[in-house]
Design a protein around this motif. Structure first.
Motif, short mmCIF file in Angstrom:
data_model
loop_
_atom_site.label_atom_id
_atom_site.label_comp_id
_atom_site.label_asym_id
_atom_site.label_seq_id
_atom_site.Cartn_x
_atom_site.Cartn_y
_atom_site.Cartn_z
N MET A 1 0.85 -1.21 0.00
CA MET A 1 0.00 0.00 0.00
C MET A 1 0.88 1.24 0.00
O MET A 1 1.86 1.32 0.74
CB MET A 1 -0.90 0.00 1.24
N ASP B 1 -2.72 5.85 -1.75
CA ASP B 1 -3.99 5.18 -1.45
C ASP B 1 -4.69 5.82 -0.26
O ASP B 1 -5.89 5.66 -0.09
CB ASP B 1 -3.75 3.70 -1.14
N MET B 2 -3.94 6.53 0.56
CA MET B 2 -4.47 7.12 1.78
C MET B 2 -4.74 8.61 1.64
O MET B 2 -5.01 9.29 2.62
CB MET B 2 -3.48 6.88 2.93
N ASP C 1 -4.60 -6.80 4.69
CA ASP C 1 -5.70 -6.42 5.58
C ASP C 1 -5.17 -5.75 6.84
O ASP C 1 -5.69 -4.70 7.27
CB ASP C 1 -6.53 -7.65 5.98
N ARG D 1 -3.75 -2.23 5.96
CA ARG D 1 -4.79 -1.23 5.73
C ARG D 1 -5.40 -0.76 7.06
O ARG D 1 -5.55 0.45 7.31
CB ARG D 1 -5.88 -1.82 4.82
N ARG D 2 -5.76 -1.69 7.91
CA ARG D 2 -6.36 -1.34 9.19
C ARG D 2 -5.39 -0.55 10.06
O ARG D 2 -5.78 0.40 10.75
CB ARG D 2 -6.82 -2.62 9.91
N TRP E 1 -5.06 3.18 8.67
CA TRP E 1 -6.23 4.00 8.99
C TRP E 1 -6.28 4.30 10.49
O TRP E 1 -6.58 5.43 10.90
CB TRP E 1 -7.51 3.27 8.56
N LEU F 1 -14.51 2.30 4.49
CA LEU F 1 -14.07 0.96 4.88
C LEU F 1 -15.26 0.03 5.02
O LEU F 1 -16.38 0.45 5.32
CB LEU F 1 -13.33 1.02 6.22
N ASP G 1 -13.24 -3.91 8.65
CA ASP G 1 -12.14 -2.95 8.77
C ASP G 1 -12.49 -1.84 9.76
O ASP G 1 -11.66 -1.43 10.58
CB ASP G 1 -11.80 -2.33 7.41
#
Length: 258
Positions: free
Chosen positions: A1, A5-6, A57, A60-61, A64, A108, A112
């Motif tokens: 990532m 993407d953020m 996964d 990503r979590r 965030w 999300l 998530d």
């Protein structure tokens, strides 16, 4: 990532934070300090996820959660003019309420969101629940480590001898260069995290930060603390007492344990 993407959640956080910026210069500076902290913790978390090779996964979590971990700080400070949870409200819990109320996690899926909310509410607790499932535990551990890595640097800058004291950042603690609270020293020598409630002086804050070595979850985090020399700088600013020499030996040994 990648950071790209953020981009949307980063802009959302910045926009939310700036809603709370005050016309007062000092208040605005304190808010800006927290916004910068959130963005740096996000970067620290990204480094941890890469170095530890976390799955998509979990990555990503973690990212965030790291980005939004302190979202509660902005309404907290706007209302109470303090970052001291003991004098205001639990900023982790306030962060969860804020994220839900403002729909900041709408992009999300449900699983998530649950993981991110768990990490936000747990990031400032003294301990994580021992039975936390991996889907929640891994992001929470990443955020707790990333948070500590940045706070080390921020606090060291404010605790250096001769630094301009900002009582909002140093929680109103007094500078008594020869004083260290025995109860905190005993906690550290016993291999325990320092307790905020036992802090009386700026030296006690230095001691509490040193105790964080016991709560680093990833080898990448330990490596960062070692490379940046945070513990040595904190320890060097403490008085030359026998009990502090024992603290030095204890925490540096703990850092070396992999």
């Amino acid at each position: 990532m990648t950071g790209m993407d953020m981009e949307a959640p980063v802009l959302a956080l910045v926009g939310f934070a700036r809603e709370h910026f005050s016309p007062d210069a000092q208040d605005r500076a304190n808010m800006a300090l927290k916004l910068d902290h959130c963005l740096r913790v996000f970067q620290e978390a990204e480094t941890i996820t890469i170095r530890e090779g976390l799955q998509p996964d979990a990555t990503r979590r973690s990212l965030w959660a790291a980005l939004f971990h302190d979202v509660g700080r902005f309404p907290q400070y706007a209302t109470h003019k303090t970052f001291d949870d003991r004098k205001s409200t639990d900023h982790g819990s306030l962060g969860v309420r804020t994220l839900k109320r403002r729909g900041l996690l709408a992009a999300l899926d449900e699983h998530d969101r649950k993981a991110v909310l768990a990490a936000v509410i747990l990031h400032n607790k003294r301990f994580l629940p021992p039975d936390l499932p991996d889907w929640a535990a891994v992001p929470a551990r990443v955020v707790r480590d990333a948070d500590k890595l940045d706070i080390f640097q921020v606090m060291i800058e404010h605790l250096r001898p001769g630094a301009r004291n900002n009582p909002v950042v140093t929680l109103g603690l007094h500078d008594e260069p020869a004083v260290c609270t025995d109860a905190l020293v005993e906690q550290i020598l016993a291999g325990k995290l320092g307790d905020y409630a036992r802090m009386r002086t700026l030296n006690d804050f230095r001691l509490l930060l040193c105790s964080w070595v016991y709560d680093l979850n990833f080898p990448a985090s330990r490596q960062a603390v070692e490379e940046r020399g945070h513990l040595n700088e904190l320890l060097d600013d403490l008085p030359d007492l026998q009990k502090i020499r024992r603290v030095r030996e204890t925490v540096l040994s703990a850092l070396e344990r992999k």
